[in-house]
Each structure stands twice: as structure tokens, then as C-alpha cells.
Write a protein that holds these residues in place. Sequence first.
Motif: not given
Lengths: 177, 249
Positions: B60-87
Motif C-alpha cells: 500500500s505504501l508503494g501504491e500510495l506513493s504512485y497515486e500521490f504523484i499521479a494525482d498531483m500531476v493530474r490535478d495540477t496539469v491534467g491527464p495529458e501530462a502523465m508522460r511527465f509523471m515518472p520525472f
Amino acid sequence: MAAETTYIDGEHAAEAASGLPQLDISTWTSQIFWLVLTFAVLYFALSRFILPNLRDTIGNRTDRIADDLDSASRMKLEAEEAEKAYEQSLRDARAKASNVAESTRQSLDAEIQTELDAADAEADRESQLAETRIREIKQTALSNIDAVASDVAGALVTKLTGKTVTDAALKAAVKKA
Amino acid sequence: MASGPMEQFQIDRQVDLFEIAGQTVSWTNSAFWMVASVLAIIAFFVLTMRGKLIPGRMQSLGELSYEFIADMVRDTVGPEAMRFMPFVFALFFFILFANLIGMNPYAFTTTSHLAVTAAMAIFTILIVMVAGIWKNGFKWFKIFAPAGLPLPMYAIIIPIEIISFLSRPVTLAVRLFANMVAGHVMLKLFAIFAAYLIAKGGVTALGAILPIAGTIAIVALEFLVAALQAFVFAILTCVYLNDVYHVEH
């Protein structure tokens, strides 16, 4: 540029060591080199292996939950349909049963009616017969009464007066009475 | 033992390796701790990655980290910016682990060096510029000229926008660097003061209670700052990535 930095490196090495180590430019190349290398390794590991794995795991779970919810709602629908069909068949059976009862009652009623009618007719006929017979008997009795009365009157007259009375006179007398 | 508050930031050249354009690249304590934090991040995620349908605590800890950053990218930029999510993910965890590892005694805080934070900040801004021009062509430069202003205003607005854009890497780099340096210097000063009082002996040694309590409080604060600065760097990266996708404000 490179020569200039080496110059600073050589000239101010002692000074930099006593000041802020962060501003010692001679260490920057090493720091940036290792930063680029380690960050590249980290980025590669994350984007190639770790993040796809996490995404798949989370995606699988979301899919599975969505599937389960779908099948649950489908089953609920099926159950509702089954219930509806059951109620329909129940209603049909009930209607059929009441139909059967109704028709049975109707046929029974008709039968009873015909029986009753037949019995009534029989009774009527019997009573008519009886009435005719009674009337006949009455008639006969009434016609006999005259003869009996004149007989009795003749006998009475003979006994009382010692005279015989003719039948015609008796009959006339009875008729008068 | 280090005696000055600045000596903890000293970079030890342990082995000189090779030269790039006349500059010597050496294996240093900073390099060691960078390698250590990257290995720690990779180990953390590899160990918590179980791929189970029903996650345990570690997973859960690992998955929470993923969703934390994914939500951050999605909420501040949008779903189109998910390619920058690994960065963004790499930036956040690199800074977080560097900061947290730096909190350990005798460990070196790699993010307390301007070279490191400036390199990350400049790289981030370069990514925004390159991706923005790649995606929008020269229309991307419209971000410096917001639409719908009276014409004379542009004479003032455009320089302001350009200056604010160019100050982004500076603020990004200095914020992280200054926070880490200030925290560690303060921690060191309190600790040195406590050691000084104890060394005096007698009644003054009892006075060491106060700087020790201060040290403990600052340690707690620094853990907060370590996580907060990683978060700030990551979310500002997302905010700047917004300019890649939303040229018309």
C-alpha cells in the motif's frame, strides 16, 4: 570557460575551503556528474520497471473491482427478472385456479338448476294428477250424497210415518233442501 | 570531529576518476550519498512491489506513493501530462530520500549543495521549455504575452513575464538549498552549544538541557521540512509543466 574555472580552482582552493563549501566551484563538476548519473539510473528504473508495475497492479485492481460491481449489478437485475417471472407465474396460476373454480361452480349451478327444474316439473305433474283425482273423488262423493240423502230421507219417512215415498218425490225434496 | 557549523557541507574528494573538459570528476562523499539514496529508493519500491490484488501494508505504501504523484500531476496539469509523471516521481523521491538520509548523523545531505539543486531546477525549466516548444511550436512564447490586454500594457507585461519565468529555476534551486543548509546549520549550532556547555562541566553543564531540547525540536521540524521541500519542488514542477499544455491562460 574550463581554463577560467581551473584557475579559480587553483587560486582560491584554500579560501573556498574556509568559506561556504557550496560555493567551491571546483566540486560542482563532480556533483553534477554524479547527480546526472544517479538521477538517470533512478529515472530509468522508475519509468521502465517500477511505475509500470505499480500502474498495472492498481489498474488490475480497479478493473477487477469494476468487473465485480458489474457482475453484481447484472446478477441483481437477473434476480429481479426471476422474481418478476415468478410473480407472473404465480398470478397466472391464481387466475387459472379461480377460472377453474368459477367454471366448475357454473356447471354445478346449471346441473342443480336442471335437476331442480325437473323435480319441479315432476312435482307439478304429480300435484296436478292428485288435484284431478281429488276433484273426481269430490264430484263422485257429491253425486253420491244426493242418493244417500234421499235413501236416508225415504227410510226416515217410512219409519216415522209408515208411508213409502216415491223416489222422484224424495229427489225433489232433497233438491229443495 | 567537525567543529564548525559549515564543515558538515564539506565535500571530500576520495578518488579522482577522470576529467571532462579539464574538470576533474571524483568519487566524493556527496556521490556516495547520491548513489545510496537512489539505491534506497529502488530497493524501497522493489521490496514493496508485490503486485497482489489485496495489498499488504508495504505494498500500500508503494501504491500510495504512485497515486500521490499521479494525482498531483493530474490535478495540477491534467491527464495529458502523465508522460511527465515518472520525472516528477523521480524528482520527488530523489529529494525526499536525499533530505531524509541527510537527517542521519554523519550522513551527507546532497540537496544542501547549490550545484545539485540548481542542476535539478535548470533541468526542470529546460524540460518545460523544450516540451513546450516541441508541442506548441513558436506559439509557446505566447505564455509571455497573456491575451486580452490593451496594446501598451504589453510593453510592461512581457518583460515582467520573462523575468518571472527566468526567476523560476533560481527560486526553485535556492528554496531547496537554503532550507536544507539553514536547517542543518541551526541543528549543528544548537548541538555545538550543548557540547560546549557540557564540556565546561559543573552547573553550566545543566544548562545544556535547553540546547538539547532545541536540537530535538529542530530535528522534528527538519523532518517536516525534508518532506515539505520535496513536495514543494514536485508541485512547482507540475505548476511549471502547466505552461507546456496550457499556453493560453
